[in-house]
Write a protein that holds these residues in place. Sequence first.
Motif, PDB file in Angstrom:
ATOM      1  N   ARG A  63     -96.903  23.197  70.977  1.00 53.16           N
ATOM      2  CA  ARG A  63     -98.290  23.307  70.524  1.00 53.16           C
ATOM      3  C   ARG A  63     -98.326  24.036  69.188  1.00 53.16           C
ATOM      4  N   ARG A  65     -99.427  26.798  66.580  1.00 54.65           N
ATOM      5  CA  ARG A  65     -99.891  28.177  66.758  1.00 54.65           C
ATOM      6  C   ARG A  65    -101.377  28.234  66.447  1.00 54.65           C
ATOM      7  N   HIS A  66    -102.053  29.248  66.968  1.00 47.74           N
ATOM      8  CA  HIS A  66    -103.500  29.375  66.809  1.00 47.74           C
ATOM      9  C   HIS A  66    -103.922  29.358  65.342  1.00 47.74           C
ATOM     10  N   ASP A  67    -103.165  30.037  64.468  1.00 47.97           N
ATOM     11  CA  ASP A  67    -103.547  30.105  63.056  1.00 47.97           C
ATOM     12  C   ASP A  67    -103.241  28.821  62.304  1.00 47.97           C
ATOM     13  N   GLU A  68    -102.559  27.855  62.927  1.00 47.18           N
ATOM     14  CA  GLU A  68    -102.272  26.580  62.278  1.00 47.18           C
ATOM     15  C   GLU A  68    -103.265  25.499  62.683  1.00 47.18           C
ATOM     16  N   GLU A  69    -104.116  25.781  63.676  1.00 45.89           N
ATOM     17  CA  GLU A  69    -105.076  24.788  64.136  1.00 45.89           C
ATOM     18  C   GLU A  69    -106.116  24.563  63.064  1.00 45.89           C
ATOM     19  N   GLY A  72    -107.999  27.151  60.785  1.00 40.83           N
ATOM     20  CA  GLY A  72    -107.815  28.565  61.088  1.00 40.83           C
ATOM     21  C   GLY A  72    -109.152  29.250  61.300  1.00 40.83           C
ATOM     22  N   SER A  73    -109.124  30.549  61.425  1.00 37.31           N
ATOM     23  CA  SER A  73    -110.360  31.297  61.624  1.00 37.31           C
ATOM     24  C   SER A  73    -110.315  32.543  60.757  1.00 37.31           C
TER      25      SER A  73
END
Length: 87
Positions: A63, A65-69, A72-73
């Motif tokens: 999956r 990483r969260h920061d690559e979705e 990002g945020s």
Amino acid sequence: MAERKKILLRLDPAVHDALARWAGDELRSTNAQIEFLLRRALADAGRLPRDAKGLPRRGRPPRPRHDEEAGGSDGAEGGRDGGVAEE
């Protein structure tokens, strides 16, 4: 890619069961677990051929990483509350 070799392997049923449980714990098939163990034994003995290819990667890709979705945020476009800022 060269075709992988197929062999017949006869095992004691208790040994097979132990291998199957170990393989399941590591999310591998029994066949992949046997190959993993054989490669490790060859490497430990200094007998793994230099031209031996790595184990094939199987299963789902990792999956992101969260920061690559998507985008990002950075907090600029609101959070869980739908973008309504607290005052």
